[in-house]
Design a protein around this motif. Structure first.
Motif, short mmCIF file in Angstrom:
data_model
loop_
_atom_site.label_atom_id
_atom_site.label_comp_id
_atom_site.label_asym_id
_atom_site.label_seq_id
_atom_site.Cartn_x
_atom_site.Cartn_y
_atom_site.Cartn_z
N ALA A 76 23.10 -4.43 -12.62
CA ALA A 76 22.84 -4.98 -13.94
C ALA A 76 21.74 -4.23 -14.67
O ALA A 76 21.64 -4.30 -15.90
CB ALA A 76 22.47 -6.46 -13.83
N THR A 77 20.91 -3.47 -13.94
CA THR A 77 19.83 -2.72 -14.57
C THR A 77 20.30 -1.39 -15.16
O THR A 77 19.55 -0.72 -15.86
CB THR A 77 18.69 -2.43 -13.57
OG1 THR A 77 19.20 -1.66 -12.49
CG2 THR A 77 18.11 -3.74 -13.04
N LEU A 78 21.53 -0.99 -14.85
CA LEU A 78 22.05 0.27 -15.35
C LEU A 78 22.49 0.16 -16.80
O LEU A 78 22.81 -0.92 -17.29
CB LEU A 78 23.24 0.73 -14.50
CG LEU A 78 22.99 0.96 -13.01
CD1 LEU A 78 24.27 1.41 -12.34
CD2 LEU A 78 21.88 1.97 -12.79
N ALA A 79 22.52 1.30 -17.49
CA ALA A 79 23.08 1.33 -18.83
C ALA A 79 24.57 0.97 -18.74
O ALA A 79 25.25 1.35 -17.80
CB ALA A 79 22.90 2.72 -19.44
N ASN A 80 25.05 0.22 -19.73
CA ASN A 80 26.46 -0.20 -19.76
C ASN A 80 26.87 -0.92 -18.47
O ASN A 80 27.84 -0.53 -17.81
CB ASN A 80 27.38 1.00 -20.00
CG ASN A 80 27.05 1.76 -21.26
OD1 ASN A 80 26.78 1.16 -22.30
ND2 ASN A 80 27.06 3.08 -21.17
N PRO A 81 26.16 -2.00 -18.11
CA PRO A 81 26.45 -2.67 -16.83
C PRO A 81 27.86 -3.25 -16.74
O PRO A 81 28.36 -3.46 -15.64
CB PRO A 81 25.38 -3.76 -16.77
CG PRO A 81 24.97 -3.99 -18.18
CD PRO A 81 25.06 -2.65 -18.85
N ALA A 82 28.50 -3.51 -17.88
CA ALA A 82 29.85 -4.07 -17.86
C ALA A 82 30.83 -3.14 -17.14
O ALA A 82 31.87 -3.59 -16.63
CB ALA A 82 30.33 -4.36 -19.28
N LYS A 83 30.52 -1.86 -17.11
CA LYS A 83 31.40 -0.88 -16.45
C LYS A 83 31.49 -1.10 -14.95
O LYS A 83 32.43 -0.65 -14.30
CB LYS A 83 30.90 0.54 -16.70
CG LYS A 83 30.97 1.02 -18.13
CD LYS A 83 30.25 2.33 -18.33
CE LYS A 83 30.77 3.41 -17.41
NZ LYS A 83 30.10 4.72 -17.65
N TYR A 84 30.51 -1.81 -14.38
CA TYR A 84 30.43 -1.94 -12.93
C TYR A 84 30.80 -3.33 -12.42
O TYR A 84 30.62 -3.62 -11.24
CB TYR A 84 29.02 -1.55 -12.47
CG TYR A 84 28.59 -0.24 -13.03
CD1 TYR A 84 29.16 0.95 -12.57
CD2 TYR A 84 27.67 -0.15 -14.08
CE1 TYR A 84 28.80 2.17 -13.12
CE2 TYR A 84 27.31 1.05 -14.62
CZ TYR A 84 27.88 2.21 -14.15
OH TYR A 84 27.53 3.43 -14.69
N VAL A 85 31.32 -4.17 -13.31
CA VAL A 85 31.74 -5.51 -12.89
C VAL A 85 32.83 -5.39 -11.82
O VAL A 85 33.80 -4.64 -11.98
CB VAL A 85 32.26 -6.32 -14.10
CG1 VAL A 85 32.87 -7.63 -13.63
CG2 VAL A 85 31.12 -6.59 -15.08
N GLY A 86 32.68 -6.10 -10.73
CA GLY A 86 33.66 -6.07 -9.65
C GLY A 86 33.44 -4.97 -8.64
O GLY A 86 34.16 -4.90 -7.64
#
Length: 201
Positions: A76-86
């Protein structure tokens, strides 16, 4: 007030760029096709050391210290965290020791879950600038934010390790991402070229 830092990475021959504001910036994602380990590869256990050839001659000792599971909340701390969902991060912690005067300036790890090679994720620090109007000596302060779960903070760079004298040790950490359904890593390989020369299980 945070100041964005522009970063970029090459993926599929296309350079992508964006600004990281207050979040740790992703600078590289590498996904490779799956393969099986070579029958000729040396088999060792996690925590054990194997000696491999360095790129420029000489030998280095490589130890896979641990492979630790994280959680999607870590990303969640990364830029564009939505890319890492799942996606589930796994942290490969390793140690390199020079047994000669020459050494590698890069690692050759491949982490797999079954027949799937996991994606390697490389991140860079972000920088936040704060104005201190009451401090004449330090009117601007810089806060460096890193991905604390898996960082080489305080270490020499891998390039410096390659130039360092015999006996020098480098301890590092690399992030690997597992997609939903891929499962946990089942092996770590050292792949200097086409085939693995060492497999940790």
């Amino acid at each position: 007030m945070p100041v964005g830092v522009g970063v970029g990475f090459a993926f599929g021959g296309v350079m992508k760029r964006w600004a990281a504001r207050g979040a740790v910036a992703v600078v590289g994602i590498l996904a490779l096709a799956g393969c099986s380990d070579s029958d000729e590869a040396k088999k060792v256990r996690i925590g054990e050391t194997a000696t491999v050839d360095a790129d420029k001659g000489g030998k280095i000792d490589v130890t896979v210290v641990a492979v630790e599971a994280g959680s999607d909340a870590d990303l969640a701390t990364l830029a564009n965290p939505a890319k890492y969902v799942g996606k589930t991060p796994y942290y490969l912690r390793y140690r390199l020791t020079k047994t000669g005067d020459k050494g590698d300036s890069s690692t050759k790890f491949v982490v797999s879950a079954g027949d799937h090679r996991l994606t390697s994720l490389h991140v860079a620090p972000s920088f936040e600038h704060s104005v201190n109007p009451d401090d004449a000596k330090n009117p601007v302060s810089v806060d460096v934010r890193t991905f604390e779960k898996c960082t080489d903070k305080g270490q020499m760079s891998i390039d410096d390790f390659a130039k360092a004298p015999k006996g020098t040790t480098y301890q590092g950490c690399t992030i690997y991402l597992s997609n939903a359904g891929e499962g946990a890593p089942s092996r770590v390989e050292w792949v200097p070229d086409k085939d693995a020369v060492v497999v940790w299980k």
